[in-house]
Design a protein around this motif. Structure first.
Motif, PDB file in Angstrom:
ATOM      1  N   LYS A  50       0.812  -1.226   0.000  1.00 37.04           N
ATOM      2  CA  LYS A  50       0.000   0.000   0.000  1.00 37.04           C
ATOM      3  C   LYS A  50       0.852   1.286   0.000  1.00 37.04           C
ATOM      4  O   LYS A  50       0.851   2.048   0.969  1.00 37.04           O
ATOM      5  N   PRO A  51       1.578   1.578  -1.078  1.00 34.78           N
ATOM      6  CA  PRO A  51       2.423   2.788  -1.118  1.00 34.78           C
ATOM      7  C   PRO A  51       1.591   4.046  -1.369  1.00 34.78           C
ATOM      8  O   PRO A  51       0.443   3.986  -1.834  1.00 34.78           O
ATOM      9  N   ASP A  52       2.207   5.198  -1.062  1.00 33.55           N
ATOM     10  CA  ASP A  52       1.596   6.481  -1.422  1.00 33.55           C
ATOM     11  C   ASP A  52       1.835   6.793  -2.902  1.00 33.55           C
ATOM     12  O   ASP A  52       0.994   7.422  -3.546  1.00 33.55           O
ATOM     13  N   GLN A  74      -9.138   0.469 -10.812  1.00 31.31           N
ATOM     14  CA  GLN A  74     -10.357  -0.299 -10.577  1.00 31.31           C
ATOM     15  C   GLN A  74     -10.586  -0.563  -9.086  1.00 31.31           C
ATOM     16  O   GLN A  74     -11.706  -0.842  -8.661  1.00 31.31           O
ATOM     17  N   GLY A  75      -9.514  -0.478  -8.296  1.00 31.24           N
ATOM     18  CA  GLY A  75      -9.620  -0.774  -6.877  1.00 31.24           C
ATOM     19  C   GLY A  75      -9.791   0.481  -6.038  1.00 31.24           C
ATOM     20  O   GLY A  75      -9.718   1.611  -6.538  1.00 31.24           O
ATOM     21  N   PRO A  76     -10.010   0.310  -4.735  1.00 32.95           N
ATOM     22  CA  PRO A  76     -10.178   1.454  -3.837  1.00 32.95           C
ATOM     23  C   PRO A  76      -8.836   2.113  -3.508  1.00 32.95           C
ATOM     24  O   PRO A  76      -7.804   1.439  -3.420  1.00 32.95           O
ATOM     25  N   ASN A  77      -8.856   3.417  -3.354  1.00 30.78           N
ATOM     26  CA  ASN A  77      -7.680   4.180  -2.917  1.00 30.78           C
ATOM     27  C   ASN A  77      -6.405   3.844  -3.686  1.00 30.78           C
ATOM     28  O   ASN A  77      -5.392   3.420  -3.100  1.00 30.78           O
ATOM     29  N   PRO A  78      -6.396   4.020  -5.018  1.00 29.78           N
ATOM     30  CA  PRO A  78      -5.171   3.734  -5.776  1.00 29.78           C
ATOM     31  C   PRO A  78      -4.068   4.722  -5.409  1.00 29.78           C
ATOM     32  O   PRO A  78      -4.345   5.875  -5.062  1.00 29.78           O
ATOM     33  N   PRO A  79      -2.795   4.307  -5.479  1.00 31.95           N
ATOM     34  CA  PRO A  79      -1.695   5.222  -5.156  1.00 31.95           C
ATOM     35  C   PRO A  79      -1.509   6.262  -6.263  1.00 31.95           C
ATOM     36  O   PRO A  79      -2.024   6.115  -7.375  1.00 31.95           O
ATOM     37  N   LEU A  80      -0.768   7.306  -5.937  1.00 37.42           N
ATOM     38  CA  LEU A  80      -0.399   8.285  -6.956  1.00 37.42           C
ATOM     39  C   LEU A  80       0.619   7.658  -7.909  1.00 37.42           C
ATOM     40  O   LEU A  80       1.382   6.769  -7.525  1.00 37.42           O
ATOM     41  N   GLY A 100      -4.809  10.215 -15.059  1.00 38.93           N
ATOM     42  CA  GLY A 100      -4.741  10.746 -13.699  1.00 38.93           C
ATOM     43  C   GLY A 100      -3.389  10.717 -13.054  1.00 38.93           C
ATOM     44  O   GLY A 100      -3.262  11.024 -11.861  1.00 38.93           O
ATOM     45  N   ALA A 101      -2.329  10.341 -13.791  1.00 35.86           N
ATOM     46  CA  ALA A 101      -0.988  10.381 -13.221  1.00 35.86           C
ATOM     47  C   ALA A 101      -0.648  11.808 -12.792  1.00 35.86           C
ATOM     48  O   ALA A 101      -1.026  12.771 -13.456  1.00 35.86           O
TER      49      ALA A 101
END
Length: 509
Positions: A50-52, A74-80, A100-101
């Protein structure tokens, strides 16, 4: 936030190694959680750590950066995502940015550019973190507001309060609930101490309840600890464990004067209001019972089933010339009957029947003295009838609770007073009931249990005598030795030799 978490994704091992070393040198706030050689490896790593931020190449075998990012979104809370590009044609980069990058950097990576990009991303993460905190705090405040409205408000219906709480994410469907009231009984304390003690009680509730409930301050000196579970039996055990842990922890670390009351388990969330009133009434029972030293006479009469004497005491307690005291006297009687029901192993809320609660909520001016008296008499007779029907030879639930408390605290400073406080009884009455039901005095039973533990410790042969004495609750090994000889009949050293001789005989045989 003092650290930020990153994963590096690139199919070139030397590039990954170089980026790792560079980031560690120029951006010590960033923690590298791992590396991956392609998007497929990266998805597994990202899901685990789970990285930032993911610093990723775009062109890679098996799964490229664009495909990986599409999966992450597609998943919850994707990282930047910070893209790496070696292309002169930036069509792939533009696609990543559209998706969104946060930005991109070109290979070979220039140190000042990377420092600037990471600083911008740090600011973005911190801002997002603070926004989430503010959002959580606002949501918590709204949840507390609507819970207050459900419990005490008159502006909204229970259904409207339920709808708002559901919208705020409070779980309601397919659950059982239980309400515990914690009351800070500190009228003599200075305001500063009251605030500090109340804060401690709130934090203790929150630590014990974890994520399976909600803790809010409801009234002056009163805390609601709302528990929930999809399993009714698990919730029952959870409520018992919560009260025992709360009592033990608070009394071990503080001298805060508090009381606890709990509701029956309920299924419909809108029943919280009536359940909360029952939990509060339990506390009021304790306050009323604790304020009078004559409750032992009532308890003894109830224990002996002396209904005529009980009825006489009920009638005498309602002064004919003081109608303004009748309601409080009714609560006093309810408190005694409720405590007796609990101590006799009957359902905890037997005294808080719907009819008795309705009496307290109705217009008191319409109630005569005879109506108050008859209501209490009916309840006393009902409780005694329950006892006659459920009388058993085995230990009552009260004695089971007392014995369990003794077992849990047998090595500590165990007293009749502390045990009575744990089961919410008058110490003198507990002593009488314990002796009557078990045939042994409380203190003798405690000593007996301590000696049984001591015998096991002696058999284990892992501790010195003074250590065993301390482990079973005695600071003086001399005092312990004397008690051991009185109970067991021989000295601890003789007991050890006796056990060893039996063991040798069994082996030889």
């Amino acid at each position: 936030m003092n650290t930020f978490r990153m994963v590096i994704v690139d199919d070139e091992p030397m590039i990954r190694k170089g980026l790792n070393a560079l980031i560690r040198r120029i951006a010590p706030a960033w923690l590298i959680l791992g590396e991956a050689a392609n998007g497929r490896e990266a998805l597994e790593l990202i899901g685990r750590v789970k990285p930032d931020l993911v610093l990723t190449d775009i062109s890679m075998p098996h799964m490229n950066g664009i495909e990986m990012y599409a999966e992450l979104k597609q998943g919850p809370n994707p990282p930047l995502i910070l893209a790496l590009s070696g292309f002169t044609d930036y069509s792939y980069v533009r696609q990543m940015l559209v998706m969104g990058a946060v930005d991109y950097i070109t290979k070979p990576v220039e140190e000042p550019v990377l420092i600037e990009k990471l600083k911008q991303i740090e600011d973005r993460i911190i801002k997002s973190f603070h926004q989430k905190l503010e959002g959580d705090e606002q949501s918590q405040q709204l949840i507390e507001y609507w819970l207050h409205q459900l419990l005490n408000g008159h502006n909204y219906s229970p259904a409207a309060c339920e709808d708002q709480l559901r919208r705020l994410g409070l779980p309601m469907e397919g659950l059982y609930f239980g309400a515990v009231a914690v009351y800070l009984n500190a009228h003599a304390l200075v305001p500063g101490d009251r605030s500090l003690y109340l804060y401690f009680l709130m934090k203790t509730c929150q630590e014990l309840i974890h994520s399976q409930g909600k803790v809010i301050r409801v009234e002056d000196g009163m805390i609601l600890a709302l528990h929930w579970s999809p399993d009714e039996n698990i919730l029952k055990e959870t409520l018992i464990q919560f009260e025992e842990n709360f009592f033990s922890f608070t009394n071990e670390h503080t001298q805060i004067p508090f009381m606890m009351g709990s509701s029956p388990i309920f299924k419909e969330f809108r029943q919280l209001q009536s359940s909360w009133n029952i939990a509060k009434m339990e506390i009021r029972f304790q306050l009323v019972s604790d304020s009078d030293t004559d409750t032992v006479e009532w308890m003894v009469a109830l224990q002996q089933g002396q209904l005529s004497h009980i009825n006489s005491m009920i009638a005498d307690s309602f002064s004919p010339h003081q109608p303004d005291t009748w309601r409080d006297q009714f609560v006093y009687g309810l408190a005694i009957l409720g405590q007796f029901a609990i101590q006799s192993g009957l359902p905890k809320h037997l005294a808080l029947t719907p009819s008795s609660m309705e009496v307290l909520n109705e217009d008191q001016s319409t109630f005569s003295r005879e109506m108050w008296i008859n209501k209490l008499k009916e309840l006393a007779e009902e409780i005694l009838q329950h006892i006659r029907q459920t009388q058993k030879h085995s230990d009552s639930p009260l004695i089971i609770r007392v014995k369990r408390y003794i077992q849990m605290n047998v090595s500590g400073n165990l007293t009749l007073q502390s045990t009575a406080e744990n089961v919410r009884m008058n110490p003198n009455y507990l002593s009488e009931v314990f002796r009557e039901e078990t045939g042994i005095n409380f203190i003798d039973y405690v000593i007996q249990q301590r000696m049984e533990l001591a015998k096991q410790l002696i058999i284990d042969d892992e501790h010195k005598l003074y250590e065993i004495a301390s482990m079973v609750g005695y600071q003086s090994s001399k005092h312990f030795t004397a008690l051991f000889k009185r109970v067991v009949g021989i000295l601890p050293s003789e007991f050890k030799r006796y056990v060893d001789s039996i063991t040798v005989t069994e082996v030889d045989g």
